[in-house]
Structure formats: C-alpha cells, structure tokens
Design a protein around this motif. Sequence first.
Motif, PDB file in Angstrom:
ATOM      1  N   MET A   1       0.845  -1.178   0.000  1.00 44.02           N
ATOM      2  CA  MET A   1       0.000   0.000   0.000  1.00 44.02           C
ATOM      3  C   MET A   1       0.891   1.242   0.000  1.00 44.02           C
ATOM      4  N   ASN A   2       0.487   2.230  -0.779  1.00 43.54           N
ATOM      5  CA  ASN A   2       1.232   3.474  -0.925  1.00 43.54           C
ATOM      6  C   ASN A   2       0.379   4.607  -0.348  1.00 43.54           C
ATOM      7  N   VAL A   3       0.858   5.270   0.710  1.00 42.05           N
ATOM      8  CA  VAL A   3       0.098   6.319   1.387  1.00 42.05           C
ATOM      9  C   VAL A   3       0.868   7.635   1.324  1.00 42.05           C
ATOM     10  N   LEU A  27      -0.141   2.696  10.437  1.00 48.31           N
ATOM     11  CA  LEU A  27      -0.258   2.036   9.141  1.00 48.31           C
ATOM     12  C   LEU A  27       0.343   0.638   9.225  1.00 48.31           C
ATOM     13  N   PRO A  28      -0.159  -0.283   8.416  1.00 48.47           N
ATOM     14  CA  PRO A  28       0.374  -1.655   8.457  1.00 48.47           C
ATOM     15  C   PRO A  28       1.856  -1.707   8.100  1.00 48.47           C
ATOM     16  N   GLU A  29       2.536  -2.664   8.657  1.00 51.64           N
ATOM     17  CA  GLU A  29       3.941  -2.879   8.335  1.00 51.64           C
ATOM     18  C   GLU A  29       4.070  -3.100   6.835  1.00 51.64           C
ATOM     19  N   GLY A  30       5.092  -2.527   6.250  1.00 49.76           N
ATOM     20  CA  GLY A  30       5.323  -2.672   4.820  1.00 49.76           C
ATOM     21  C   GLY A  30       4.655  -1.597   3.976  1.00 49.76           C
ATOM     22  N   THR A  31       3.913  -0.696   4.610  1.00 47.46           N
ATOM     23  CA  THR A  31       3.281   0.394   3.876  1.00 47.46           C
ATOM     24  C   THR A  31       4.348   1.361   3.389  1.00 47.46           C
ATOM     25  N   ASP A  32       4.235   1.760   2.136  1.00 51.33           N
ATOM     26  CA  ASP A  32       5.139   2.769   1.573  1.00 51.33           C
ATOM     27  C   ASP A  32       4.533   4.141   1.875  1.00 51.33           C
ATOM     28  N   ASP A  69      -2.415   5.044  -2.891  1.00 51.75           N
ATOM     29  CA  ASP A  69      -3.615   4.240  -2.663  1.00 51.75           C
ATOM     30  C   ASP A  69      -4.512   4.911  -1.637  1.00 51.75           C
ATOM     31  N   ALA A  70      -3.930   5.815  -0.854  1.00 51.50           N
ATOM     32  CA  ALA A  70      -4.680   6.530   0.186  1.00 51.50           C
ATOM     33  C   ALA A  70      -3.927   7.807   0.531  1.00 51.50           C
TER      34      ALA A  70
END
Length: 182
Positions: A1-3, A27-32, A69-70
């Motif tokens: 996911m890209n925020v 934000l979830p782990e691994g979120t960009d 993505d958000a």
Amino acid sequence: MNVLVLVGSLREGSTNRQLADVAIRNLPEGTDVTLWEELADLPHYSEDLDHGQPPAIAAAFRRRVQEADALIIVTPEYNGSMPSAVKNAIDWASRPRGEASLVGLPTAVLAASGSARAAQWARESAVRALKVAGAAPIEDTVGIGLAHKAFADGDLIDPEQRQAVADLIGTLVATKREESAA
C-alpha cells in the motif's frame, strides 16, 4: 500500500506533525509512506500556470497523488478553516477535470489544535473540499483539542485518542480507491 501524507502546519515540530507521526505508526507494516514536505513550495493554484505543462513541483505532486492508494491530511485550524497550504494542494490535485489525480482517493482527515474544539471547522472544511474535488474522504475525522498538552514522547497521552487515530487509519487502509466516473 502506498500512502501520501500532507501536514498543513508548516511549522517545524508542530502538534500536527506529531499527530501525522502517530497516524503513520498506525499504518500496516510494509506500507510505503511519502510525507510530502513541499506544501509551502507549491505555487498558488492558477489556471494561468496550469495550461500545457504545469510547474514541475505541481506535476510531481500530482504524480505522488496519482500513485497513492490513500491520502492522510493532518491540518491545523486557521481562522475557522484549513490553512491555505492544504486547500492549495487539494486545488492542484483536483485538476485537470476528468483526469484529476485526487478522484476516488480514500482520504483520512486529522487535526490538532490548541482549542478545545479540536479544529472541528478545519476538519469539516477539508472533508467538504475533498468531496467537491472528487476524492473519497472518510466522513469520520479525528481532532485533538488542547494539543499542546496532548503529546508526550512523540505519542498521544490519552489512550482513547490513540485508539481513535488507530481506528481511523484502519478504516482508511480497508477502503479502496473508487474508480473515476470520467
């Protein structure tokens, strides 16, 4: 996911920046995550600047919004509304009509304020402007009032406020970008 994260307070060390950091940690782990640091550098929106090739910084900003993505917007309240830097960013991302990078983008709005009202009007203004621009803002927002007393060691002191931020970010993460009707 890209925020993509926008912080409307341009002041270093602001409570809104601290609130953005709290949101990012949820934000979830691994979120960009991209924290757009150039809000102050975006020129005021004008159609005169937006014919053909917009200024490089505006084009870069639109690309970041398109890639996201958000979106998370964290805003102070100035004179009963969001600051001009936030509104200007929404304006740039809302153009050109029919191709706007903001269309359908799930967006969470948070705010920290020195007042007990927790920047309610700024949050409402941001949600309204985002809707008109074609984004998909989450109706629920999080406001932190008396913000100068709300943080310690980079986190919110009140567990209910921490949970409200976590819940809003959870809703954002679960929301998918709406397809453009254009």
